[in-house]
Design an enzyme around this catalytic site. Structure first.
Site, PDB file in Angstrom:
ATOM      1  N   ASP A  46       0.829  -1.197   0.000  1.00 23.85           N
ATOM      2  CA  ASP A  46       0.000   0.000   0.000  1.00 23.85           C
ATOM      3  C   ASP A  46       0.873   1.261   0.000  1.00 23.85           C
ATOM      4  O   ASP A  46       1.703   1.453   0.897  1.00 23.85           O
ATOM      5  CB  ASP A  46      -0.898  -0.028   1.250  1.00 23.85           C
ATOM      6  CG  ASP A  46      -1.936   1.065   1.272  1.00 23.85           C
ATOM      7  OD1 ASP A  46      -2.915   0.958   0.524  1.00 23.85           O
ATOM      8  OD2 ASP A  46      -1.757   2.025   2.045  1.00 23.85           O
ATOM      9  N   GLU A  56       1.519  -0.673  -5.227  1.00 22.33           N
ATOM     10  CA  GLU A  56       0.284   0.090  -5.398  1.00 22.33           C
ATOM     11  C   GLU A  56       0.631   1.569  -5.241  1.00 22.33           C
ATOM     12  O   GLU A  56       0.375   2.190  -4.220  1.00 22.33           O
ATOM     13  CB  GLU A  56      -0.770  -0.350  -4.373  1.00 22.33           C
ATOM     14  CG  GLU A  56      -2.142   0.272  -4.587  1.00 22.33           C
ATOM     15  CD  GLU A  56      -2.461   1.418  -3.632  1.00 22.33           C
ATOM     16  OE1 GLU A  56      -3.546   2.000  -3.761  1.00 22.33           O
ATOM     17  OE2 GLU A  56      -1.629   1.735  -2.764  1.00 22.33           O
TER      18      GLU A  56
END
Length: 439
Positions: free
Chosen positions: A151, A180
């Site tokens: 993330d 990401e």
């Protein structure tokens, strides 16, 4: 549905302090679970499983059982904490403090995340912080996980990722890290260079023929293809693009076919995509209304209008055709209609060739001529060749490079053709032109 990776958002205990309510409300109602990305409570942190989900032993059984079905379990790695995380109490120096002594919560203007504390990577205790963050990945590798979706890695030190990924891959070279990072191209590419196996892309926001052609030509033909390996997503838990909001079922199918055939690696945010969730939280927003980032949803996956049959068929097509397993052979072909995009992929020996045609207009029938580069498909100039539409099982014969297509979006907005050149004995000259004659 034929997927081989099941990605789970954070499965850890969720904090109570500043817990968000439904639709990101500042106050949680009784029973609201909070956001899974607000990691940590007195019950544990990044190495623990939320008690409502089970135990570490239950998780290991999930991983082992999935693997018997050919499915790997991927975990979300989100290096951030709720105010209730044990790290906040045990290592206060790992967080940035305001002048009044309180800890600074996360912000990404205009968004505010009062329920999340980011780590302070400028801390004097950075070495211990790095070691602990690496130990989180080591812990889940020990539970059988080999795939990690990371993330927002661009908000953490690049040097840390280079060190951490290098150390982990030294012992576990099969581990996959998916970046990401929806940010500027330069940091996205730098993350790939420091060791991330795959990268999110701008596919979500590339919707026109020109945008898709230019972007995927860059991804597959420029020097960056040597290190930047794309993984494309038509939606994510955070992103519901306007194209999906406004285009109905045909838009979902078109974007799915594009993702699954333009790139060798792709993903979808599960039931929301499968059931064509398309309502934004408010006009102009890319956030889902009633997002399960903030509430527990019960998805009626048996619904008659589910995209499950289409998804399963496309995944079966991908599995059966080696041309779709790589990116570098992607070639775009000319069309005379800007709403129709045509491209192909083939194995290097041309033994397997796939030609894809997609109607980018989810509302209207579109037609026109495509001009294919026959050599890219293993077809001789001027030859006839067979096309088997693997989506609908229809079969066609095309003659030469220029041929007509017509796609009605509410029937099927795309063709995925298997190209089959005809053997010499199968090729027949066209019949003579019909002439009228008098008796």
């Amino acid at each position: 549905m034929g997927f081989d990776v099941l990605y789970l958002p954070p499965i850890h205990p969720i904090g109570e302090t500043e817990r968000k309510g439904r639709n990101n409300a500042l106050s949680a109602a009784p029973g609201d679970p909070g956001s899974p990305w607000a990691i940590g409570s007195p019950e544990g942190g990044h190495k623990s499983v939320h008690p409502a989900l089970g135990t570490l032993a239950d998780f290991r059984r999930l991983v082992e059982t999935a693997r018997t079905q050919g499915i790997e379990v991927a975990l979300d790695i989100a290096y951030q904490c709720s105010p209730d995380h044990p790290y906040v109490r045990e290592h206060p120096a790992w967080f940035r403090h305001r002048p009044d002594g309180s800890i600074q919560y996360a912000e990404n203007p205009p968004k505010k995340y009062q329920d999340i504390y980011p780590f302070d990577f400028d801390t004097d205790d950075w070495r211990a912080l790095w070691d602990e963050l690496k130990s989180i990945v080591d812990h889940w590798i020990a539970q059988g996980v080999r795939f990690f979706r990371v993330d927002n890695p661009h908000t953490k030190p690049f040097a840390m990722w280079q060190w951490m990924i290098g150390e982990i891959k030294r012992e576990h070279p099969d581990v996959v890290f998916l970046s990401e990072a929806f940010t500027r191209p330069r940091p996205m590419h730098r993350l790939a260079k420091v060791g991330f196996t795959q990268s999110y892309t701008y596919f979500t926001w590339r919707t026109t023929k020109v945008e898709l052609t230019e972007y995927f030509t860059e991804l597959t033909q420029s020097p960056s293809r040597e290190y930047f390996r794309p993984n494309v997503w038509p939606n994510t838990p955070d992103i519901l693009h306007a194209y999906l909001q406004q285009g109905g079922r045909p838009a979902f199918i078109a974007r799915f076919v594009l993702a699954a055939t333009l790139a060798a690696n792709y993903g979808i945010y599960g039931p929301a995509f499968e059931l064509t969730e398309h309502v934004p939280r408010e006009p102009g927003s890319e956030e889902y209304l009633n997002s399960e980032k903030y509430e527990i949803r019960d998805w009626p996956r048996g619904r008659a209008d589910s995209l499950r049959p289409v998804v399963a068929r496309v995944n079966a097509i991908r599995r059966a055709n080696a041309a779709l397993h790589a990116d570098w052979q992607l070639r775009f072909h000319a069309t005379d209609n800007p709403e129709i995009i045509c491209y192909s992929k083939a194995t290097e020996d041309l033994a397997n060739a796939i030609l894809v045609v997609v109607n980018l207009d989810p509302h209207h029938r579109q037609s026109g001529f495509v001009e294919v580069t026959l050599a890219a498909l293993g077809v001789g100039a001027g030859d006839a060749f067979d096309l088997h539409d693997l989506l609908t099982d229809a079969r066609y014969v095309w003659h030469g490079a220029r041929n007509y297509v017509e796609l009605r979006p509410y029937e099927m907005p795309a063709h995925i053709f298997r190209v089959m050149p005809r053997a010499p004995h199968e090729i027949r000259p066209p019949p003579p032109a019909h002439r009228e004659s008098s008796p």
